[in-house]
Design a protein around this motif. Structure first.
Motif, PDB file in Angstrom:
ATOM      1  N   ALA A  50      21.618  10.166  51.150  1.00  0.00           N
ATOM      2  CA  ALA A  50      22.163   8.830  51.340  1.00  0.00           C
ATOM      3  C   ALA A  50      21.887   8.011  50.090  1.00  0.00           C
ATOM      4  N   ASP A  51      22.925   7.835  49.266  1.00  0.00           N
ATOM      5  CA  ASP A  51      22.779   7.116  48.012  1.00  0.00           C
ATOM      6  C   ASP A  51      21.712   7.799  47.155  1.00  0.00           C
ATOM      7  N   HIS A  52      20.562   7.151  46.957  1.00  0.00           N
ATOM      8  CA  HIS A  52      19.536   7.708  46.077  1.00  0.00           C
ATOM      9  C   HIS A  52      18.399   8.376  46.850  1.00  0.00           C
ATOM     10  N   ILE A  53      18.548   8.559  48.146  1.00  0.00           N
ATOM     11  CA  ILE A  53      17.497   9.154  48.977  1.00  0.00           C
ATOM     12  C   ILE A  53      17.946  10.522  49.481  1.00  0.00           C
ATOM     13  N   ARG A  54      17.093  11.526  49.304  1.00  0.00           N
ATOM     14  CA  ARG A  54      17.387  12.867  49.793  1.00  0.00           C
ATOM     15  C   ARG A  54      16.307  13.275  50.802  1.00  0.00           C
ATOM     16  N   PHE A  68       9.385  17.029  57.405  1.00  0.00           N
ATOM     17  CA  PHE A  68      10.428  16.540  56.509  1.00  0.00           C
ATOM     18  C   PHE A  68       9.823  16.099  55.187  1.00  0.00           C
ATOM     19  N   LYS A  69      10.671  16.099  54.180  1.00  0.00           N
ATOM     20  CA  LYS A  69      10.332  15.579  52.850  1.00  0.00           C
ATOM     21  C   LYS A  69      11.458  14.656  52.422  1.00  0.00           C
ATOM     22  N   ALA A  70      11.108  13.411  52.095  1.00  0.00           N
ATOM     23  CA  ALA A  70      12.085  12.451  51.600  1.00  0.00           C
ATOM     24  C   ALA A  70      11.735  12.110  50.157  1.00  0.00           C
ATOM     25  N   VAL A  71      12.738  12.117  49.290  1.00  0.00           N
ATOM     26  CA  VAL A  71      12.529  11.870  47.858  1.00  0.00           C
ATOM     27  C   VAL A  71      13.519  10.809  47.391  1.00  0.00           C
ATOM     28  N   ALA A  72      13.003   9.838  46.633  1.00  0.00           N
ATOM     29  CA  ALA A  72      13.882   8.788  46.116  1.00  0.00           C
ATOM     30  C   ALA A  72      13.245   8.128  44.910  1.00  0.00           C
ATOM     31  N   VAL A  95       8.627  -0.151  58.156  1.00  0.00           N
ATOM     32  CA  VAL A  95       8.658   1.056  58.975  1.00  0.00           C
ATOM     33  C   VAL A  95       9.497   0.793  60.223  1.00  0.00           C
ATOM     34  N   HIS A  96      10.486   1.620  60.435  1.00  0.00           N
ATOM     35  CA  HIS A  96      11.435   1.389  61.513  1.00  0.00           C
ATOM     36  C   HIS A  96      10.745   1.355  62.880  1.00  0.00           C
ATOM     37  N   SER A 210      13.749   3.703  56.600  1.00  0.00           N
ATOM     38  CA  SER A 210      12.478   3.079  56.216  1.00  0.00           C
ATOM     39  C   SER A 210      12.360   2.905  54.707  1.00  0.00           C
ATOM     40  N   MET A 211      12.782   3.908  53.945  1.00  0.00           N
ATOM     41  CA  MET A 211      12.676   3.803  52.483  1.00  0.00           C
ATOM     42  C   MET A 211      13.635   2.758  51.926  1.00  0.00           C
TER      43      MET A 211
END
Length: 244
Positions: A50-54, A68-72, A95-96, A210-211
């Motif tokens: 999503a845009d700049h978040i993977r 999970f791993k989120a990278v941005a 935080v949601h 959240s990010m």
């Protein structure tokens, strides 16, 4: 009047999604819990961009729930982001579904405790967390790592809430000019009878939301004008307002 089947399915989807949100709040095991998967493991599978978040997921041994791993690369300086993270009440800002958060005990910046609550849609009971938050940073590398560990026995339980007792999280922040690369790795194995396949199908949306909010909050005036503080050995000891 009886609700239609479509209405019932939609309602339960909202309930389950809310529960997943609660189970993805801060938290890294420093005791006899399963270790988080390595950030560079080849088994990570890209699930959402999503845009700049993977966001990636990976199977965890002896668990039906994936990690999970989120990278941005967030458009905010690392000082702003750490000012957010150091604020014990900031959970409600980014935080949601977090509705309450505060520090307790005699901890310091690098090792402290926090309590947080996630509001849950009926009929699911609200979830609460008791967290040990450990932060370390090295001036030479400029990297900051946060480990957060759910420690349910450090505070009495509330009879109107369900205590989350198994959740492991790592945040890694690395400055890239005026921006910051963030890696968020987490595995939560919730109590209850929720099927793993259903939770796994929903969890990738939570770190994205959240990010995105963390990036927005970190750029507000409230979190500007801070500097990182290091000791003589170059180890991070805190964050404070920069002198005018």
């Amino acid at each position: 009047m009886r609700k239609s089947m479509a209405h019932g399915i939609t309602g339960w989807a909202s309930v389950i999604s809310g529960l997943v949100c609660a189970l993805l709040v801060f938290a890294v095991a420093a005791s006899a819990r399963a270790e988080l998967p390595n950030e560079t493991d080849e088994e990570w599978t890209l699930r959402k961009e999503a845009d700049h978040i993977r966001v990636y997921t990976i199977d965890q041994p002896n668990s039906s729930f994936k990690a999970f791993k989120a990278v941005a690369v967030l458009d905010a300086p690392i000082e702003n982001l750490m000012a957010v993270m150091a604020n014990p009440g900031s959970c409600v800002e980014w935080v949601h579904n977090c509705t309450e958060s505060y520090a307790f005990g005699d901890g310091e910046f690098h090792d402290r405790f926090a309590y947080s609550v996630n509001d849950m849609p009926w009929p699911v009971t609200d979830r609460d967390y008791v967290l040990r938050i450990q932060t370390r940073g090295d001036q030479a590398s400029s990297e900051i790592v946060m480990n957060l560990n759910a420690m349910p026995d450090q505070r009495a339980e509330n009879s109107s809430r369900v205590r989350v007792d198994r959740s492991d999280t790592l945040y890694r922040f690395t400055p890239e000019g005026d921006k910051t690369r963030m890696v968020w790795v987490q595995h939560t194995d919730p109590n209850g009878a929720l099927p793993g396949w259903l939770v796994n199908s929903l969890l990738v949306d939570i770190p994205v939301r959240s990010m995105e909010e963390l990036e927005r909050v970190a750029r507000t005036e409230k979190y500007r004008g801070y500097r990182l503080v290091y000791d003589e050995q170059g180890q991070l000891t805190g964050i404070r307002r920069a002198s005018p």
